[in-house]
Design a protein around this motif. Sequence first.
Motif: not given
Length: 375
Positions: A258-267, A276-283
């Motif tokens: 979640p941290e990796l996906d969140g970091m890249l999305a913010a960048i 997204a598997a696992v990291t989608a807000p509603n996963a």
Amino acid sequence: MSITAFHIIDSTLREGEQFAHAHFTPQQKLEIAAALDEFGADYLELTSPVASPQSEADLRLIATRPRRFRLLTHVRCNLDDARLAIDTGVDGVDVLIATSSQLRPVSHGLSVDEIIATGIAVVTEIRGRGLQVRFSTEDSFRSDPDDLVRVYRAIDRAGVDRVGLADTVGVATPRQVHELVSLVRANVACDIEFHAHDDTGCAVANALAALEAGATHIDTTILGIGERNGIVPLSAMMARLLTVQPDLVERYRLDMLPELDGMLAAILGVDIPFTAAVTAPNAFHHKAGMHTKAVIADPSAYEVLDPARFGRQRSILTGHRLSGRHAIRHRATTLGVELDDTHLRSLTAEVKRLGDRAPLDNDQLDALIRGWATA
Ligand code: HCA
Ligand code: CU
């Protein structure tokens, strides 16, 4: 059949740079590389030093940093590119050359024999300088399999560490991937890498098929970013393997996804995709009454992935017209409110009636529950 080897080659800083919204600063590249290192990525592939002066400088910068991953760069299959790559401090060089009839004329115009000769020269040069080398054919799935076998056998004999197959246009089906990787597996002794684009939504399934047929390395990017709609997302690949053969992903910090996906999305200035598997807000949200009733009794009823394994929590959505009384009672219990069966049924009917107009937010729902407690 069990998969015998699995290594990640994360290409967020190469394929990912080809995503429409990507333009990483040197600092962002360092952050991404450090996070992937902590996650446990086995290899990182960075953009070719030939691409631009800043690309070369960034590659050299990352090469000076301490790391556990092996650092790779990705260049065209020619001696000039290879020599510049060798010189940057990387641990290995990924080379690629187009082999399909669609790409050959527009890419380099070489015959299959010329591809083999160039490939051998480049692989020999890189190996001679003590670096790892991977040789990949671009657009492998629209290439003639006989040509591919001829090329890979010659390159394998030249001492390559890995050969790569690339579904460059995302056209392959899992069955085709299994067949072609099996064919290559039967013809080479070296490791096999697979690179899957997601144009037809099959990238992760194709990557699994490749592993089942004997591939050893899979290219991923954080969020799946890449050319067009991208390649295999790191999170989805982890989720896929966790359900199929968990020992393959034990060594990675899955809780960091979640941290990796969140970091890249913010960048990038984008949201994590809701698919997204696992990291989608509603996963890990459960909504309909039938689902929530079962999940409250036993989460595995509707979850094949344990959210805690990824540092996430499940939640039960209750304030809407699909809600059921088990979910409402569960919420009431969480609030310390006891409801008898008659009250619970009436409250559920009211949530559905109100929910028909619009979903209730948590505060509205909780106020309603508390109101019934005192009724
Ligand atoms: C491209 C190249 C590549 C290379 C893959 C590989 C592809 O941008 O077209 O080196 O294995 O998809 O073929 O990303
Ligand atoms: Cu690609």
